[in-house]
Scaffold this active site. Structure first.
Site, PDB file in Angstrom:
ATOM      1  N   LYS A  56      32.864  14.226  64.476  1.00 48.93           N
ATOM      2  CA  LYS A  56      34.063  13.543  63.996  1.00 48.93           C
ATOM      3  C   LYS A  56      35.016  13.208  65.134  1.00 48.93           C
ATOM      4  O   LYS A  56      35.581  12.109  65.180  1.00 48.93           O
ATOM      5  CB  LYS A  56      34.765  14.395  62.936  1.00 48.93           C
ATOM      6  CG  LYS A  56      35.946  13.680  62.303  1.00 48.93           C
ATOM      7  CD  LYS A  56      36.418  14.342  61.024  1.00 48.93           C
ATOM      8  CE  LYS A  56      37.092  15.661  61.268  1.00 48.93           C
ATOM      9  NZ  LYS A  56      37.846  16.125  60.074  1.00 48.93           N
ATOM     10  N   ARG A  61      37.439   8.755  68.373  1.00 50.22           N
ATOM     11  CA  ARG A  61      37.800   8.229  69.690  1.00 50.22           C
ATOM     12  C   ARG A  61      36.988   6.997  70.065  1.00 50.22           C
ATOM     13  O   ARG A  61      37.506   6.108  70.761  1.00 50.22           O
ATOM     14  CB  ARG A  61      37.649   9.341  70.737  1.00 50.22           C
ATOM     15  CG  ARG A  61      38.730  10.426  70.605  1.00 50.22           C
ATOM     16  CD  ARG A  61      38.315  11.726  71.276  1.00 50.22           C
ATOM     17  NE  ARG A  61      39.381  12.735  71.294  1.00 50.22           N
ATOM     18  CZ  ARG A  61      39.681  13.520  70.264  1.00 50.22           C
ATOM     19  NH1 ARG A  61      38.999  13.395  69.130  1.00 50.22           N
ATOM     20  NH2 ARG A  61      40.648  14.408  70.365  1.00 50.22           N
ATOM     21  N   ARG A 157      51.792  18.651  56.659  1.00 47.80           N
ATOM     22  CA  ARG A 157      51.478  19.120  58.004  1.00 47.80           C
ATOM     23  C   ARG A 157      52.521  18.629  59.008  1.00 47.80           C
ATOM     24  O   ARG A 157      52.819  17.434  59.085  1.00 47.80           O
ATOM     25  CB  ARG A 157      50.079  18.671  58.425  1.00 47.80           C
ATOM     26  CG  ARG A 157      49.001  19.197  57.497  1.00 47.80           C
ATOM     27  CD  ARG A 157      47.626  18.713  57.864  1.00 47.80           C
ATOM     28  NE  ARG A 157      47.196  19.247  59.160  1.00 47.80           N
ATOM     29  CZ  ARG A 157      46.022  18.968  59.709  1.00 47.80           C
ATOM     30  NH1 ARG A 157      45.176  18.175  59.099  1.00 47.80           N
ATOM     31  NH2 ARG A 157      45.711  19.495  60.874  1.00 47.80           N
ATOM     32  N   ASP A 355      38.061  24.991  64.263  1.00 45.94           N
ATOM     33  CA  ASP A 355      37.725  24.481  62.929  1.00 45.94           C
ATOM     34  C   ASP A 355      36.574  25.242  62.285  1.00 45.94           C
ATOM     35  O   ASP A 355      36.317  25.078  61.090  1.00 45.94           O
ATOM     36  CB  ASP A 355      37.368  22.997  62.998  1.00 45.94           C
ATOM     37  CG  ASP A 355      38.579  22.127  63.268  1.00 45.94           C
ATOM     38  OD1 ASP A 355      39.692  22.496  62.834  1.00 45.94           O
ATOM     39  OD2 ASP A 355      38.423  21.076  63.920  1.00 45.94           O
ATOM     40  N   LYS A 382      46.748  23.814  59.464  1.00 44.87           N
ATOM     41  CA  LYS A 382      45.662  22.854  59.256  1.00 44.87           C
ATOM     42  C   LYS A 382      45.832  22.196  57.881  1.00 44.87           C
ATOM     43  O   LYS A 382      46.930  22.199  57.320  1.00 44.87           O
ATOM     44  CB  LYS A 382      44.308  23.571  59.374  1.00 44.87           C
ATOM     45  CG  LYS A 382      43.974  24.004  60.800  1.00 44.87           C
ATOM     46  CD  LYS A 382      43.617  22.817  61.659  1.00 44.87           C
ATOM     47  CE  LYS A 382      43.114  23.211  63.029  1.00 44.87           C
ATOM     48  NZ  LYS A 382      42.722  22.027  63.834  1.00 44.87           N
ATOM     49  N   ARG A 386      44.660  28.099  56.522  1.00 45.49           N
ATOM     50  CA  ARG A 386      43.279  28.560  56.388  1.00 45.49           C
ATOM     51  C   ARG A 386      43.125  30.072  56.476  1.00 45.49           C
ATOM     52  O   ARG A 386      42.153  30.615  55.961  1.00 45.49           O
ATOM     53  CB  ARG A 386      42.387  27.849  57.423  1.00 45.49           C
ATOM     54  CG  ARG A 386      42.153  26.389  57.082  1.00 45.49           C
ATOM     55  CD  ARG A 386      41.275  25.665  58.072  1.00 45.49           C
ATOM     56  NE  ARG A 386      41.016  24.295  57.613  1.00 45.49           N
ATOM     57  CZ  ARG A 386      40.593  23.317  58.396  1.00 45.49           C
ATOM     58  NH1 ARG A 386      40.374  23.549  59.689  1.00 45.49           N
ATOM     59  NH2 ARG A 386      40.379  22.120  57.896  1.00 45.49           N
ATOM     60  N   ARG A 434      37.043  22.086  54.719  1.00 40.65           N
ATOM     61  CA  ARG A 434      36.368  23.242  55.315  1.00 40.65           C
ATOM     62  C   ARG A 434      36.435  24.469  54.407  1.00 40.65           C
ATOM     63  O   ARG A 434      35.527  25.306  54.431  1.00 40.65           O
ATOM     64  CB  ARG A 434      36.934  23.526  56.701  1.00 40.65           C
ATOM     65  CG  ARG A 434      36.777  22.331  57.641  1.00 40.65           C
ATOM     66  CD  ARG A 434      36.787  22.717  59.097  1.00 40.65           C
ATOM     67  NE  ARG A 434      36.906  21.514  59.911  1.00 40.65           N
ATOM     68  CZ  ARG A 434      35.892  20.717  60.228  1.00 40.65           C
ATOM     69  NH1 ARG A 434      34.674  21.002  59.803  1.00 40.65           N
ATOM     70  NH2 ARG A 434      36.086  19.639  60.965  1.00 40.65           N
TER      71      ARG A 434
END
Length: 474
Positions: A56, A61, A157, A355, A382, A386, A434
């Site tokens: 990802k 990018r 966030r 992550d 995040k 988490r 996640r």
């Protein structure tokens, strides 16, 4: 106890996840009209060969830098999750031509550094923090004003850690309370080069500053006391930017970019995402009889800490056909069921696997002994908190653990499967992909299964996760 050091799609708004209010960490309530709950249960050993979607970070990018190069950049292996599609839609809105030519194959015709166009409306980032922070950097040194919006999760966030250095470069911001979305970036022209020491290890902040530096005259310098993933540095060099990296004896990295760059189009093959591979590594390690090969996994040392930590815990993971693909180290990973042992995870490894900790927590919950993690403050900001969410979720599934301010201390079952969630108890995802995938893995290695309240967030990063998991247990 050991110690490890170690096509052309519709615009993203049409794909955006439905918004929802924040749920308790564990809950039996959800929006039944839109949520897609699922109980993940044990189905026997995992066997076979799989290839996870493209990385990802590199996918984001490649589109951004391709959009700033003059000419056509060709990308294969691109991750086609909703987060990356948000980046593609944003660059298209600012003048680049971004087209899908086949499965994972895309072309990007760029406008050149300094030539981004004023978008006609807000840029909807969905759930993608990476898209938001990096694009804020790109916009900060262009004479345009851009409004960023996102879903409920992303809008919670904080963006101040990016706003602060970009403000020093001359950009101005109108943000919601707490530096949150929706916000407006008013780019500076010309921007001012800065030397900035990262107060917290963050590849996103580093990358935002470097991307702003592309259209800033002079030298923009980022000092990172703790090394973070270096995809931006590698790819900026690959696209022809003048960039130097100096590593001090204490590990501090000084990254200097000379601005007003002219980027050249590239041909990019995106390696498999180690963050996606992590779920299958853990699933195979903790499911008896499993024997899986995960092909083409990117093993950039600033990203692959999860592999080293799992090996330190006794995981049987063999690196096959190690090779370089587009300047990134890659290998096939052969993983088999293993008797894992608890360890103390060195906090210095956190930036290389930040992550992947939710998946690691699952592995630790069925290891023998105690696994201690620390230095994980970043996990609290995040897509969800988490640490708190995984602590509550694993506890609901029968794990034994203690939540601390900067980590979890988990006492494993010694190889026995977790009990699973009781009837009527759901694991709330908080729109966090996640969390959903980690608890799915916990479910396939549990006695009674784990009920995840909503699997929709998985599409942000790994749309084929469920079908791939089903294929291994078929």
């Amino acid at each position: 106890m050991g110690r490890c050091r170690c096509q052309k799609p519709p615009r993203f708004s049409a794909l955006r996840l439905a918004q929802k209010d924040a749920l308790p960490v564990t809950s039996s309530a959800h929006d039944a009209a839109s949520a897609t709950p699922r109980r993940f249960t044990a189905q026997g050993p995992l066997k076979g060969r799989i290839r996870v979607p493209g990385d990802k970070s590199i996918s984001h990018r490649s589109i951004m830098l391709g959009a700033l190069a003059v000419g056509e950049t060709k990308v294969t292996g691109l991750l086609e999750g909703e987060d990356v599609l948000a980046t593609a839609a944003a660059m298209r809105a600012m003048g680049a031509t971004v087209e899908r030519t086949g499965e994972g194959a895309w072309t990007v015709s760029g406008v050149g550094v300094g030539a981004l166009l004023q978008p006609q409306g807000p840029l909807d980032m969905g759930n993608s923090g990476t898209s938001t922070r990096l694009l804020m950097g790109l916009v900060a040194s262009h004479p345009i004003n851009v409004s960023f919006t996102g879903d409920d999760s992303l809008s919670k966030r904080p963006m101040n850690r990016v706003i602060n250095p970009l403000s020093q470069m001359g950009a101005s911001f109108e943000a919601s309370e707490g530096g949150r979305l929706p916000l407006i970036v008013r780019g500076a022209s010309p921007a001012v080069p800065i030397t900035y020491t990262l107060p917290v290890a963050s590849a996103q902040v580093k990358s935002a500053i470097l991307l702003a530096g592309l259209n800033t005259p002079g030298k923009t310098t980022v000092i990172e006391p703790v090394p973070t993933r270096d995809h931006s540095e590698r790819m900026l060099k690959g696209f022809g930017a003048e960039l130097e990296v100096e590593t001090q004896p204490d590990g501090t990295r000084i990254i200097t970019l000379t601005g007003e760059a002219e980027l050249k189009p590239q041909t990019i093959e995106v390696p498999g995402d180690p963050s996606s591979a992590a779920f299958f590594l853990v699933a195979a390690l903790i499911t008896p009889g499993s024997d899986v090969v995960i092909e083409n996994v990117g093993l950039n040392p600033t990203r692959a800490g999860i592999v080293d930590v799992l090996i330190a815990m006794g995981g049987q993971i063999e690196k096959l056909d190690e090779r370089d693909v587009g300047g990134e180290p890659v290998a096939d990973l052969h993983v088999r069921h293993s008797a894992l042992k608890g360890i103390e995870v060195d906090p210095a490894v956190a930036p290389s696997m930040i992550d992947e900790f939710p998946a690691l927590f699952v592995a630790a919950s069925v290891a023998e002994g105690v696994t201690t993690t620390s230095g994980l403050d970043e996990l609290r900001v995040k897509e969800s908190d988490r640490l708190a969410v995984m602590a509550s979720a694993l506890t609901a599934a029968g794990a034994t653990l203690e939540e601390r301010e900067d980590g979890l201390v988990i006492t494993g079952t010694g190889g026995k499967p977790l009990p699973g969630t009781r009837a009527g108890i759901e694991i709330a995802t908080h729109l966090d992909h996640r969390i959903a995938m980690s608890m799915a893995v916990a479910g396939v290695a549990s006695q009674d299964g784990v009920l995840v309240d909503d699997t929709r967030p998985i599409a942000t990063s790994f749309p084929v996760f469920e079908s791939m998991l089903e294929g291994l247990v078929a």
